[in-house]
Scaffold this active site. Structure first.
Site, PDB file in Angstrom:
ATOM      1  N   HIS A 166       0.842  -1.193   0.000  1.00  7.91           N
ATOM      2  CA  HIS A 166       0.000   0.000   0.000  1.00  7.91           C
ATOM      3  C   HIS A 166       0.882   1.250   0.000  1.00  7.91           C
ATOM      4  O   HIS A 166       2.048   1.185   0.403  1.00  7.91           O
ATOM      5  CB  HIS A 166      -0.855   0.040   1.282  1.00  7.91           C
ATOM      6  N   CYS A 254      -2.604   0.164   9.838  1.00  8.34           N
ATOM      7  CA  CYS A 254      -3.624  -0.782   9.333  1.00  8.34           C
ATOM      8  C   CYS A 254      -4.603  -1.233  10.396  1.00  8.34           C
ATOM      9  O   CYS A 254      -5.708  -1.680  10.094  1.00  8.34           O
ATOM     10  CB  CYS A 254      -2.951  -2.024   8.780  1.00  8.34           C
TER      11      CYS A 254
HETATM   12  C1  CIR Z   1      -3.628  -7.808   3.485  1.00  8.50           C
HETATM   13  O1  CIR Z   1      -2.807  -8.298   2.697  1.00  8.50           O
HETATM   14  O2  CIR Z   1      -4.659  -7.261   3.110  1.00  8.50           O
HETATM   15  C2  CIR Z   1      -3.338  -7.896   4.961  1.00  8.50           C
HETATM   16  N1  CIR Z   1      -2.642  -9.103   5.243  1.00  8.50           N
HETATM   17  C3  CIR Z   1      -2.511  -6.722   5.396  1.00  8.50           C
HETATM   18  C4  CIR Z   1      -3.230  -5.430   5.242  1.00  8.50           C
HETATM   19  C5  CIR Z   1      -2.426  -4.281   5.698  1.00  8.50           C
HETATM   20  N2  CIR Z   1      -3.214  -3.107   5.699  1.00  8.50           N
HETATM   21  C6  CIR Z   1      -2.742  -1.884   5.508  1.00  8.50           C
HETATM   22  O3  CIR Z   1      -1.583  -1.716   5.156  1.00  8.50           O
HETATM   23  N3  CIR Z   1      -3.587  -0.880   5.592  1.00  8.50           N
END
Ligand code: CIR
Length: 259
Positions: A166, A254
């Site tokens: 991201h 996150c």
């Molecule tokens: C994913 O791959 O969607 C989750 N394992 C990690 C999400 C991380 N979220 C973020 O950076 N906002």
């Protein structure tokens, strides 16, 4: 100023969450629970009221609640996550109830198919939002978010994300026109106007995902070089251990919606 936090408790299926960092091993659920609780304590210490949604076993990644909404001062936007296994997270009724409670007198909008957008790609700098085009967020999703922001008197622009999950995996806004991030992000046109604190130790790239909450920088533990750099600039730092979430490519931003 952030007054409120919405978070979601980790579920035991967390260990099956999405990851490209499998070399870090599988997360421990017990440890993740403890780290999550301590993370929320840190946000409370920063003056935020914290609302925690129940764990949801149907969605291993649902603890990464940042990705399912963009909560601005004027409007809440329910996103449409780019990973198939996560799209259903946006239909969870408790998320809608929580958001509606805060936003009933403002607006609630949503990103629609064929748009995809993860909140982790949305970097808020005052009334302006940088939207990372990534493997999760497409141009259509970014365009929809920009149109919503415009409707509510705010603005946004898309930024191509070079090689990271991201946008906010690699760059964070610390307030006072200052970004923290990976060196290659410093060179991106939209970011040239910021003071840029570079994470220059390769072992510490993970801490480019940090959050500024009411004057405190919440950053992942065990990044001493960057921590010293921030403190050297007079910034107040609060470390939290998020090692189990790192194993799933998730960092401190996150795990919460801050608004
Ligand atoms: C994913 O791959 O969607 C989750 N394992 C990690 C999400 C991380 N979220 C973020 O950076 N906002």
């Amino acid at each position: 100023m952030f007054q409120n936090i919405i978070a979601r408790k980790p579920c035991s299926k967390l260990v099956d969450g999405l990851t490209t960092s499998s070399q870090l091993g599988r997360p421990s659920f017990e440890k993740a629970l403890l780290q999550h609780a301590r993370y929320l304590e840190a946000l409370q210490e920063c003056g935020c009221n914290v609302e925690v949604l129940d764990a949801n076993e149907a969605f291993p990644d649902s603890v990464f609640v940042e990705d399912v909404a963009v909560l601005t001062p004027k409007v809440a936007v329910i996103t449409r996550p780019g990973a198939k296994s996560r799209v259903g997270e946006i239909d969870l009724p408790d998320l809608h109830v929580a958001i509606y409670n805060y936003y009933r007198d403002r607006g609630v909008e949503e990103i629609k198919h064929p748009g995809t957008l993860d909140g982790g790609d949305v970097l808020m700098v005052g009334d302006h939002y940088y939207i990372g085009l990534s493997s999760r967020t497409n141009q259509e999703g970014a365009n929809q978010l920009i149109a919503i922001l415009n409707k509510y008197g705010m603005s946004g622009e898309a930024v191509q994300v070079p090689e990271s999950l991201h946008l906010k995996t690699s760059v964070s806004y610390l307030g006072n026109n200052t970004l923290l991030g990976w060196n290659e992000f410093k060179e991106l046109e939209p970011f040239k106007k910021f003071a840029f604190i570079t994470v220059d130790s390769l072992d510490e790239l993970y801490c480019a995902n940090s959050v500024e909450v009411n004057g405190t920088i919440i950053m992942p533990a065990n990044n001493p070089h960057t921590k010293a750099k921030l403190e050297g600039q007079g910034l107040k730092v609060r470390e939290v251990d998020t090692s189990e979430f790192q194993k799933l490519d998730g960092g401190v931003s996150c795990l919460s919606l801050r608004f």
